[in-house]
Design an enzyme around this catalytic site. Sequence first.
Site, PDB file in Angstrom:
ATOM      1  N   GLY A   4       0.807  -1.212   0.000  1.00  0.00           N
ATOM      2  CA  GLY A   4       0.000   0.000   0.000  1.00  0.00           C
ATOM      3  C   GLY A   4       0.834   1.251   0.000  1.00  0.00           C
ATOM      4  N   ASP A   5       2.155   1.103  -0.010  1.00  0.00           N
ATOM      5  CA  ASP A   5       3.067   2.245  -0.021  1.00  0.00           C
ATOM      6  C   ASP A   5       4.273   1.856  -0.865  1.00  0.00           C
ATOM      7  OD1 ASP A   5       4.529   4.658   0.765  1.00  0.00           O
ATOM      8  OD2 ASP A   5       3.131   4.775   2.447  1.00  0.00           O
ATOM      9  N   ASP A   6       5.394   2.559  -0.706  1.00  0.00           N
ATOM     10  CA  ASP A   6       6.568   2.271  -1.522  1.00  0.00           C
ATOM     11  C   ASP A   6       7.052   0.841  -1.287  1.00  0.00           C
ATOM     12  OD1 ASP A   6       6.586   4.990  -2.350  1.00  0.00           O
ATOM     13  OD2 ASP A   6       7.670   5.533  -0.517  1.00  0.00           O
TER      14      ASP A   6
END
Length: 478
Positions: free
Chosen positions: A259-261
């Site tokens: 959900g992020d990097d």
Amino acid sequence: MEFCLNLRKPHALGIVSAVLILGLLSFRMAECQTPSFMEPIKYKALRCRKHSAVLTDFGATGDGKTINTKAFKSAIDHLSQFADDGGAELIVPPGKWLTGSFNLTSHFTLYIDKDAVILGAQDESAYPLIEVLPSYGVGRDGGGRYGSLIFGTNLTDVVITGGNGTLNGQGKYWWDKFRAKKYNDTRPYLIEIMYSNHVQISNLTLIDSPSWNVHPVYSRNVLVKDLTILAPIDSPNTDGINPDSCKKVRIEDCFIVSGDDCIAVKSGWDQYGYKFGMPTKDLLIRRLTCISPDSATIALGSEMSGGIKNVWAEDITAIDTQSGIRIKTGIGRGGYVKDIYVRRMTMKTMKYVFWITGNYGSHPDDGWDPNALPVIKNINYRDMVAENVTYSARLDGISGDPFTGICISNVTIGLTEKPKELQWNCTNVAGVTSQVTPRSCDLLPPSDKVFNCPFPDHPHWDVKLKTCSHIDSKKIEL
């Protein structure tokens, strides 16, 4: 008392009668509850261990309901006595092992069986509040911070590995509360190793971390290899691997859905970061596959105030991901990102191929310095293919602080059916391109001569893994 020793020595079976074997099986299996360990366990590690124990030797119950924090702590505390005598390994056998936060020790291996799942407790009291990182000054979510599920500090020679065993952070409990703004402190990570040397994290599956998954910080000689990291693509701050103020790190052969990097390279936040002054440098990332529709394949920053330099990335695949390599910084960060070398990227269904952000605005507190400007220079990208792309590039430097030395060569970008009209949006940057399609912006003009951007040889850090066998270790006596 000695548990399970002879069953792990195959030669013993040849000198014991069949009747005695059956009796031993009945007795030993009831005592150890790990019949799968009659088969050898082999794994690759920086070091093999002289001594060995199984989690069940310390009273653990793998039913997914019984809390086993005390068993993990007792086991590791007991095994720490062997640090100067060949080290020790702790085997987590098949089962579901519910636990809160626990700390590792030096000259130690945590081995997670392929059919074992370590479950993170859904209870804040199972994760002690620990000191904030000095290079951040505050927890990344604000306030203080909870200890990670697996934590270690000031360690030498520590291995976390397995037969693709699983760490499940049961993150939804934490995500829902975070979204509802019920936390004043930063959620726990799955693995955090601080101030340590010679660290291996490998051959594991990490699922649903409450926040970041793997966070080596203030450490050196770190190997992260063969990890599968999975989280819902809308889960908050579930970064995959975040090397932070570290030196000599290798990240290889990882598959990440986040959900992020997928990878975020960091070195501290604003005034706390540049005063602490510990850069991330000498980092090699290769053979990474990333899926992250709202974030980057590899991010440099935004917490980069201690500096980031000497980063090599190659053989990278990004699928349905917001951007390829993204540099994130802003006024107040200070520090630098320089000497970055990336080649052989394949990207499919991307919003941006290249993205540099000079207006990242988050700060730890009101003490940040508006005169602390970052230095971004010598950024090199080459040999890339992308398809189904919305924007080729958005490159935004800072007025009065241009980002320079940007080199892009041999890049072919195929556009989506409805691409943006302005494919290269560039401000306050300078550099050059060669053989780039679509044509780059005027601030990165095509060269009159065909050339390749530099990709110097990366350091061949001496990482030689040994084949370790559980049956070669000496079973401890309790």
